[in-house]
Enzyme design. Sequence first.
Site, PDB file in Angstrom:
ATOM      1  N   ASN A 208       0.857  -1.191   0.000  1.00 44.44           N
ATOM      2  CA  ASN A 208       0.000   0.000   0.000  1.00 44.44           C
ATOM      3  C   ASN A 208       0.889   1.236   0.000  1.00 44.44           C
ATOM      4  OD1 ASN A 208       0.448   0.893   2.864  1.00 44.44           O
ATOM      5  ND2 ASN A 208      -0.376  -1.154   3.242  1.00 44.44           N
ATOM      6  N   ASP A 276      -4.829  -6.073   5.358  1.00 39.36           N
ATOM      7  CA  ASP A 276      -5.868  -6.879   6.017  1.00 39.36           C
ATOM      8  C   ASP A 276      -5.831  -8.328   5.546  1.00 39.36           C
ATOM      9  OD1 ASP A 276      -6.895  -4.836   7.576  1.00 39.36           O
ATOM     10  OD2 ASP A 276      -8.117  -4.060   5.933  1.00 39.36           O
ATOM     11  N   ILE A 306      -3.285  -7.120  14.595  1.00 40.20           N
ATOM     12  CA  ILE A 306      -2.315  -6.956  15.696  1.00 40.20           C
ATOM     13  C   ILE A 306      -2.902  -6.034  16.761  1.00 40.20           C
ATOM     14  CG2 ILE A 306       0.088  -6.404  16.226  1.00 40.20           C
ATOM     15  CD1 ILE A 306       0.553  -6.522  13.111  1.00 40.20           C
TER      16      ILE A 306
HETATM   17  O1  C5P Z   1      -9.005  -2.177  10.489  1.00 42.49           O
HETATM   18  P1  C5P Z   1      -8.068  -1.117  10.055  1.00 42.49           P
HETATM   19  O2  C5P Z   1      -6.960  -1.660   9.184  1.00 42.49           O
HETATM   20  O3  C5P Z   1      -8.684   0.089   9.459  1.00 42.49           O
HETATM   21  O4  C5P Z   1      -7.408  -0.627  11.421  1.00 42.49           O
HETATM   22  C1  C5P Z   1      -6.360   0.230  11.437  1.00 42.49           C
HETATM   23  C2  C5P Z   1      -5.580   0.077  12.715  1.00 42.49           C
HETATM   24  O5  C5P Z   1      -5.397  -1.291  13.032  1.00 42.49           O
HETATM   25  C3  C5P Z   1      -4.178   0.634  12.580  1.00 42.49           C
HETATM   26  O6  C5P Z   1      -3.804   1.106  13.859  1.00 42.49           O
HETATM   27  C4  C5P Z   1      -3.368  -0.566  12.162  1.00 42.49           C
HETATM   28  O7  C5P Z   1      -2.005  -0.417  12.506  1.00 42.49           O
HETATM   29  C5  C5P Z   1      -4.036  -1.661  12.940  1.00 42.49           C
HETATM   30  N1  C5P Z   1      -4.012  -2.972  12.278  1.00 42.49           N
HETATM   31  C6  C5P Z   1      -3.271  -3.988  12.813  1.00 42.49           C
HETATM   32  N2  C5P Z   1      -3.279  -5.222  12.236  1.00 42.49           N
HETATM   33  C7  C5P Z   1      -4.000  -5.451  11.122  1.00 42.49           C
HETATM   34  C8  C5P Z   1      -4.776  -4.422  10.570  1.00 42.49           C
HETATM   35  C9  C5P Z   1      -4.748  -3.192  11.160  1.00 42.49           C
HETATM   36  O8  C5P Z   1      -2.599  -3.767  13.824  1.00 42.49           O
HETATM   37  N3  C5P Z   1      -3.979  -6.651  10.576  1.00 42.49           N
END
Ligand code: C5P
Length: 400
Positions: A208, A276, A306
């Site tokens: 990304n 994701d 995470i």
């Molecule tokens: O669900 P989304 O990706 O929008 O959430 C964003 C937040 O979740 C960010 O703080 C990102 O670092 C964290 N995140 C994560 N692990 C993932 C997806 C997102 O820690 N697999």
Amino acid sequence: MLVGKRILLIIGGGIAAYKALDLIRRLKERGATVTPVLTRSAEEFVTPLSVGALAGAKAYRHLFDLTDEAEMGHIELSRAADLLVVAPATADLMAKMAGGHADDLASTLLLATDKRVLLAPSMNVRMWQHPATQRNIKTLQGDGLLFAGPNEGDMACGEYGPGRMAEPMEIVAAVEAALAGGPMKGRHVIVTSGPTHEPIDPVRFIANRSSGAQGTALAVALRDLGARVSFITGPASVPPPSGVTVVRVETADEMRSAVEASLPADAAVFAAAVADWRVANASLSKMKKDGSGKAPILEFAENPDILARVSGMKAGRPELVVGFAAETDDVVAHATAKRVRKGCDWIVANDVRPATGIMGGAENAVTLITAVGAETWPRLPKEEVARRLATRIANALSGA
Ligand code: C5P
């Protein structure tokens, strides 16, 4: 300023040893006391006389004779300092440290110390990139050693790339950060940053547009408040800061295990743009066109979240868990729901529609969402957003 701070400066044997002379001056200008130690090969580049004269102190040498031991034992020498600095930290010296060797004065001091150690690596680009060196760096980072540099640029050997020792003033900044007595002193914060790369095959990946700029700025701001920062970064386009423990990862799963290995922490800030999904049927060999005109079908599996995992920890959860939410519409509503869904304490929400220029840009316009509501900040440079957020984190941890 470094008034009253005691630095044990170990000078390794590399061409950048000449910069150690300037480093001594800069440290002393700021009020630090510098006790220099030269390795055997350092003496090929700079003399104990010039080092000792600039430091205004005895330059200890690889030969640690009985007179030295009577003056100050090597254990005492390694612990009387507030910080050990190795500049230049050569590939060989780092290999010794990673292996726990103690076959000369420098390596013995490094093994015997109970203080933090800051390394300023310096070597030829190929030596830096060699897997053995990279393995040693990972080991040393895991052991909690701090790094300043190396920088990328022209090298004395005529090549170009990473491996140039950080400039004396950059090392001084890392020393000041390591010894900072700010409100976050004694606190450990994990910061994730950058994108993740999820392989499709050995040469292709899904990524990304995250540059890692906001996460890097946050790590710097927390460091400057005196925190010990574990900076876990995907393949970002901005270089990681000095004076923090850097762990480089590629995939979301590697990021998860690096975060888990860095716990416990007082706070965790998840600024990374984690993918994701990963490709569930990633190919172990390069995918090729077979002439049939049929396009491959990628299957996806969900990556570990995470932020949600750390937020939901039953035991050992950081006191403060902060997530980021990059949204393209209904920013506050989505981010408010996300805070609850993920179980984190705060969400820093931002609008990443391409027109905002925020993703990959120098500025950020964020809304901080906490249990008590949403607070929209003006559009600010990412460094300023980081400073404000770091101050809020410091206040939250101190109960202010
Ligand atoms: O669900 P989304 O990706 O929008 O959430 C964003 C937040 O979740 C960010 O703080 C990102 O670092 C964290 N995140 C994560 N692990 C993932 C997806 C997102 O820690 N697999």
